[in-house]
Design a protein around this motif. Structure first.
Motif, PDB file in Angstrom:
ATOM      1  N   ASN A   1      -2.594   9.543   6.422  1.00 17.51           N
ATOM      2  CA  ASN A   1      -3.693   8.895   7.136  1.00 17.51           C
ATOM      3  C   ASN A   1      -4.249   7.681   6.388  1.00 17.51           C
ATOM      4  OD1 ASN A   1      -4.369  10.299   9.783  1.00 17.51           O
ATOM      5  ND2 ASN A   1      -4.015  12.016   8.397  1.00 17.51           N
ATOM      6  N   MET A   2      -4.104   7.672   5.073  1.00 16.32           N
ATOM      7  CA  MET A   2      -4.411   6.444   4.328  1.00 16.32           C
ATOM      8  C   MET A   2      -3.415   5.358   4.703  1.00 16.32           C
ATOM      9  SD  MET A   2      -5.247   7.971   0.567  1.00 16.32           S
ATOM     10  CE  MET A   2      -6.649   9.058   0.295  1.00 16.32           C
TER      11      MET A   2
ATOM     12  N   ALA B   1      -9.868   9.307   5.176  1.00 14.76           N
ATOM     13  CA  ALA B   1      -8.570   8.849   4.642  1.00 14.76           C
ATOM     14  C   ALA B   1      -8.187   7.522   5.297  1.00 14.76           C
ATOM     15  CB  ALA B   1      -7.498   9.904   4.878  1.00 14.76           C
ATOM     16  N   VAL B   2      -8.367   7.430   6.606  1.00 17.53           N
ATOM     17  CA  VAL B   2      -8.063   6.185   7.318  1.00 17.53           C
ATOM     18  C   VAL B   2      -8.963   5.055   6.800  1.00 17.53           C
ATOM     19  CG1 VAL B   2      -8.159   5.052   9.571  1.00 17.53           C
ATOM     20  CG2 VAL B   2      -7.166   7.349   9.380  1.00 17.53           C
TER      21      VAL B   2
ATOM     22  N   GLY C   1      -7.744   3.734   3.487  1.00 14.79           N
ATOM     23  CA  GLY C   1      -6.652   2.766   3.642  1.00 14.79           C
ATOM     24  C   GLY C   1      -7.162   1.407   4.085  1.00 14.79           C
ATOM     25  N   LEU C   2      -8.065   1.405   5.054  1.00 13.91           N
ATOM     26  CA  LEU C   2      -8.613   0.146   5.570  1.00 13.91           C
ATOM     27  C   LEU C   2      -9.387  -0.605   4.484  1.00 13.91           C
ATOM     28  CD1 LEU C   2      -9.905   1.429   9.008  1.00 13.91           C
ATOM     29  CD2 LEU C   2      -8.382  -0.530   8.751  1.00 13.91           C
TER      30      LEU C   2
ATOM     31  N   GLU D   1      -5.380  13.301  -1.900  1.00 17.47           N
ATOM     32  CA  GLU D   1      -5.739  14.696  -2.135  1.00 17.47           C
ATOM     33  C   GLU D   1      -4.813  15.650  -1.385  1.00 17.47           C
ATOM     34  OE1 GLU D   1      -7.539  12.397  -0.655  1.00 17.47           O
ATOM     35  OE2 GLU D   1      -8.716  13.135   1.045  1.00 17.47           O
ATOM     36  N   SER D   2      -4.053  15.146  -0.436  1.00 16.27           N
ATOM     37  CA  SER D   2      -3.163  15.999   0.349  1.00 16.27           C
ATOM     38  C   SER D   2      -2.154  15.113   1.060  1.00 16.27           C
ATOM     39  CB  SER D   2      -3.952  16.808   1.389  1.00 16.27           C
ATOM     40  OG  SER D   2      -4.486  15.937   2.373  1.00 16.27           O
TER      41      SER D   2
ATOM     42  N   PHE E   1      -1.923   5.216   7.529  1.00 18.47           N
ATOM     43  CA  PHE E   1      -2.374   4.830   8.876  1.00 18.47           C
ATOM     44  C   PHE E   1      -3.430   3.730   8.765  1.00 18.47           C
ATOM     45  CE2 PHE E   1      -3.354   6.239  13.356  1.00 18.47           C
ATOM     46  CZ  PHE E   1      -4.502   5.468  13.543  1.00 18.47           C
ATOM     47  N   GLY E   2      -4.417   3.957   7.913  1.00 15.98           N
ATOM     48  CA  GLY E   2      -5.507   2.985   7.767  1.00 15.98           C
ATOM     49  C   GLY E   2      -5.007   1.651   7.233  1.00 15.98           C
ATOM     50  N   ALA E   3      -4.128   1.709   6.219  1.00 20.72           N
ATOM     51  CA  ALA E   3      -3.610   0.480   5.627  1.00 20.72           C
ATOM     52  C   ALA E   3      -2.752  -0.289   6.623  1.00 20.72           C
ATOM     53  CB  ALA E   3      -2.797   0.814   4.384  1.00 20.72           C
TER      54      ALA E   3
ATOM     55  N   TYR F   1       0.389  10.279  15.492  1.00 16.68           N
ATOM     56  CA  TYR F   1      -0.724   9.365  15.789  1.00 16.68           C
ATOM     57  C   TYR F   1      -0.317   7.906  15.588  1.00 16.68           C
ATOM     58  CZ  TYR F   1      -4.452  12.763  16.582  1.00 16.68           C
ATOM     59  OH  TYR F   1      -5.258  13.735  17.122  1.00 16.68           O
TER      60      TYR F   1
ATOM     61  N   PHE G   1       0.855  -1.191   0.000  1.00 19.63           N
ATOM     62  CA  PHE G   1       0.000   0.000   0.000  1.00 19.63           C
ATOM     63  C   PHE G   1       0.886   1.233   0.000  1.00 19.63           C
ATOM     64  CE2 PHE G   1      -2.441   3.501   1.562  1.00 19.63           C
ATOM     65  CZ  PHE G   1      -3.709   3.286   1.052  1.00 19.63           C
TER      66      PHE G   1
ATOM     67  N   GLU H   1       1.527  15.226  11.881  1.00 20.70           N
ATOM     68  CA  GLU H   1       0.369  14.857  12.706  1.00 20.70           C
ATOM     69  C   GLU H   1       0.133  13.348  12.624  1.00 20.70           C
ATOM     70  OE1 GLU H   1      -4.217  16.242  12.663  1.00 20.70           O
ATOM     71  OE2 GLU H   1      -3.532  15.108  10.945  1.00 20.70           O
TER      72      GLU H   1
ATOM     73  N   ALA I   1      -3.084  -0.078   9.911  1.00 21.65           N
ATOM     74  CA  ALA I   1      -4.040  -0.614  10.887  1.00 21.65           C
ATOM     75  C   ALA I   1      -4.718  -1.874  10.345  1.00 21.65           C
ATOM     76  CB  ALA I   1      -5.087   0.438  11.237  1.00 21.65           C
TER      77      ALA I   1
ATOM     78  N   LEU J   1      -1.739  15.203   4.203  1.00 24.54           N
ATOM     79  CA  LEU J   1      -2.459  14.730   5.393  1.00 24.54           C
ATOM     80  C   LEU J   1      -3.236  13.462   5.073  1.00 24.54           C
ATOM     81  CD1 LEU J   1      -4.022  18.028   6.768  1.00 24.54           C
ATOM     82  CD2 LEU J   1      -2.103  16.761   7.708  1.00 24.54           C
ATOM     83  N   ALA J   2      -3.940  13.496   3.955  1.00 22.83           N
ATOM     84  CA  ALA J   2      -4.725  12.326   3.574  1.00 22.83           C
ATOM     85  C   ALA J   2      -3.793  11.152   3.302  1.00 22.83           C
ATOM     86  CB  ALA J   2      -5.580  12.640   2.351  1.00 22.83           C
TER      87      ALA J   2
ATOM     88  N   ILE K   1      -2.520   4.962  -4.271  1.00 24.87           N
ATOM     89  CA  ILE K   1      -3.502   6.051  -4.285  1.00 24.87           C
ATOM     90  C   ILE K   1      -2.760   7.377  -4.348  1.00 24.87           C
ATOM     91  CG2 ILE K   1      -5.393   7.209  -3.092  1.00 24.87           C
ATOM     92  CD1 ILE K   1      -6.062   4.650  -1.686  1.00 24.87           C
TER      93      ILE K   1
ATOM     94  N   VAL L   1      -7.374  -2.114   1.604  1.00 27.42           N
ATOM     95  CA  VAL L   1      -6.643  -3.326   1.990  1.00 27.42           C
ATOM     96  C   VAL L   1      -7.632  -4.484   2.208  1.00 27.42           C
ATOM     97  CG1 VAL L   1      -5.204  -4.375   3.784  1.00 27.42           C
ATOM     98  CG2 VAL L   1      -4.683  -2.060   2.966  1.00 27.42           C
TER      99      VAL L   1
END
Lengths: 357, 271
Positions: free
Chosen positions: A68-69, B97-98, B101-102, A61-62, A71-73, A98, A30, A94, A75, A64-65, A58, B105
């Motif tokens: 945080n993407m 955004a988080v 990502g989730l 868009e920024s 971060f999500g991947a 986190y 990712f 930031e 997680a 920050l995004a 991906i 995946v």
């Protein structure tokens, strides 16, 4: 470059592309990023290759995004990466904080350019403090790796994923515009198949297990302090185990050059192929991990040295770590270039002669 | 349905003794995923009702074990303490955004964000619009109470004209602070979203409608149709300085003038 690199062959690639290829070979599946010079070749390489090799790219868009993407991947349990250059890395802080608070692994590549502000797109090393002191809010550190060749970009990018997994932390690869853009012959075929650590903490839905909650909110001060103490324990382990450095030059050198990344590259030329004969022996001390900084080794070298010249493409940031390590054992001098200027071998040689001849 | 506390009011055991035959027929019970704890929400807050609806819908769709929630920064940050599924926090505004990502995946999981108006429509507006514009296959639950609750009552982008808050002590003046921001109508300009609806939880009828919409939104995701957002007008008696009943009436009589209820877009069945 051709990702179908035959075994045993070298490829001529840029540092940015080498980082992309090494990340994919390290099992990164990712990537999210935002356009910024001088790291665009990395994003382009990943955009081309990652979807073909089972991963997700991906264009966020920024900044920050993007972080945080990631971060999500992360997680979600996958190896994830983002990259940018200095102004963009500031925006990502930031998210990095986190991720530390949530103990999420990730790799963040900073192909540094000159600041402050928009600055310019030339190579610089002004983000040393940001990379080695945490960078965002709160008490934390990120392992910071500093490649000085394209091959090392490859090797350290691969390593960064293993370190991020092992310590459940974001890892910074601190390159610069020179390292990112220059092309060199590189081998990838020595990189082993990736071995991501198990992630029982990841969010995968709950069949057969209790739920997982990933969070950095710890309202009771005792709980938050306990978490911080745990982080500090991890950092103590990292300082013990993960210090990496290289010393180039004679064992009995009287004068030390101390530099990393591009400035180390220039300094090594003086040690290996001097422009003119120097009336003293010179060696190069090159941290590969900026944090953890190779404090013990530098202290040992400083015992025998007449003096150290720190060469940085900043106003002098690493020099603080050098001072702390040396602790008065020998004099420390600084050659600092800013604004995207790269110190020349001639300039460094002159400075050495003025200081130590 | 007027109690905002998921854990307290609604599934409460009656103290009246019942005969065995009466007990056999269960009319109302705690959803499996709603944890048996007291919430931190104020009396009359809408989050409790919404948490319960979320737990009911995920259970009825049979996806409790596939669900991954993204909690916001704001009053609902502790949603993970109340709904028993996988969760992560997101930084303020970054939930879409988080969630992106989730979901990328784990395309087979059911990923949703749960966000307030400050989180979604102010600091996180860029993430909101772009996740919607990409048509991320996620569900966004947008709790609009027209104020920042957790930080004690400042103006939100959705604060009504003339509404007094900590930072608009003489009432929101559109000359200097702009107008209430209509998220559903804004997102309706985009091509990708498939379901955009505004609802509320202030009467039993509205609660039933909200539940149906929430279910539809998750079904959109499960059928890979695409991005959905359900905006819920939610009472904040504490920082509206009203009793719960006054707050409920205020939504019906006043807030809905600025934020009309209804389905703004539903293209679930589009070709």
């Amino acid at each position: 470059m051709d990702s179908e690199q035959p075994e045993g062959k070298v490829a001529l690639v840029s540092g940015n592309e080498a980082a992309g290829e090494a990340a994919i070979r390290a099992g990164c599946r990712f990537y999210a990023g935002y356009p910024i010079t001088p790291q665009n070749e990395l994003t382009a390489y990943i955009a081309d290759q990652l979807p073909l090799r089972g991963g997700v790219f991906i264009q966020a868009e920024s900044e920050l995004a993007a972080i945080n993407m990631v971060f999500g991947a992360s997680a979600a349990g996958t190896r994830a990466m983002t990259s940018s250059s200095s102004p963009g890395i500031s925006l990502k802080q930031e998210g990095i904080s986190y991720m530390v608070g949530c103990e999420l692994p990730a790799v963040i590549i900073n192909v540094q350019r000159a600041g402050p502000g928009l600055g310019n797109i030339s190579p610089a090393q002004g983000d040393y403090y940001q990379a080695t002191r945490g960078g965002g809010h709160g008490d934390y550190r990120c392992i910071s790796l500093a490649p000085f060749s394209v091959q090392e970009v490859c090797d350290l990018t691969y390593l960064a994923f293993d370190l991020a997994d092992a310590y459940r932390t974001p890892v910074i690869l601190l390159a610069d515009g020179m390292i990112g853009q220059m092309m060199e012959p590189v081998r990838f075929d020595h990189l082993p198949a990736p071995s991501p650590t198990p992630r029982p903490w990841a969010l995968t839905g709950t069949p057969g297990r209790k739920r997982n909650v990933i969070k950095s909110l710890r309202l009771p001060p005792e709980e938050l302090e306990a978490f911080n103490l745990k982080l500090q324990d991890v950092y103590a382990t990292i300082e013990q185990r993960e210090v990496r450095l290289e010393v180039t030059g004679p064992d009995d050198a009287e004068v030390l050059l101390a530099a990393y990344g591009t400035s180390a590259r220039i300094c090594r030329q003086i040690v290996e192929r001097p422009l003119r004969q120097l009336p003293f022996k010179v060696a190069l001390f090159r941290p590969i991990t900026l944090w953890p900084f190779p404090t013990a080794k530098l202290a040992e070298l400083a015992e025998k040295a007449r003096g150290i010249l720190v060469v940085e493409m900043s106003a002098g940031q690493m020099v603080d770590d050098v001072r702390m390590a040396v602790a008065g054992r020998c004099p420390i001098e600084l050659l600092a270039r800013m604004g995207g200027n790269i110190p020349s071998a001639a300039e460094i040689t002159e400075k050495l002669i003025t200081l130590f001849a | 349905m007027r109690s905002g506390n998921a854990g307290n009011g609604m599934g409460k055991k009656t103290t009246t003794k019942r005969t065995e035959s009466e007990v056999k027929r269960v009319l109302y019970e705690r959803p499996r995923a709603l944890l048996d704890v007291h919430t931190h929400y104020c009396a009359g807050c809408g989050h409790g009702t919404m948490h319960r609806l979320l737990a009911e819908v995920l259970e009825e769709l049979g996806v409790l074990e596939q669900a991954i929630g993204v909690a916001p920064v704001g009053c609902a940050v502790l949603a993970y303490d109340y709904v028993d599924i996988d969760w992560t926090e997101a930084a303020h505004g970054r939930a879409p955004a988080v969630a992106t990502g989730l979901k990328r995946v784990h395309p087979d999981k059911v990923v949703f964000t749960y966000q307030g108006d400050g989180d979604l429509a102010s600091i996180g507006m860029a993430e909101t619009i772009h996740a919607a514009n990409r048509g991320e296959n996620i569900t966004v639950i947008f709790i609009n109470n027209a104020i920042y609750g957790m930080t004690q009552g400042q103006m939100a982008p959705t604060t009504l004209i003339g509404q007094k808050t900590k930072t608009t002590p003489r009432g929101r003046d559109p000359e200097t602070t702009g107008y209430p921001l209509k998220v559903c109508e804004l997102l309706d300009q985009l091509v990708a979203p498939v379901l955009l609806a505004r609802t509320t939880v202030v009467t039993p009828k509205h609660v039933r409608q909200t539940k149906a919409l929430l279910k539809k939104a998750f079904q959109c995701q499960m059928e890979n149709v695409g991005y959905s957002l359900i905006e819920v007008l939610s009472p904040c008696p504490t920082y509206w300085h009203m009793t719960p009943m006054e707050a409920y009436h205020f939504i019906e009589q006043t807030v809905t003038d600025s934020f009309p209820l209804g389905v703004i877009r539903d293209v679930k069945d589009r070709a």
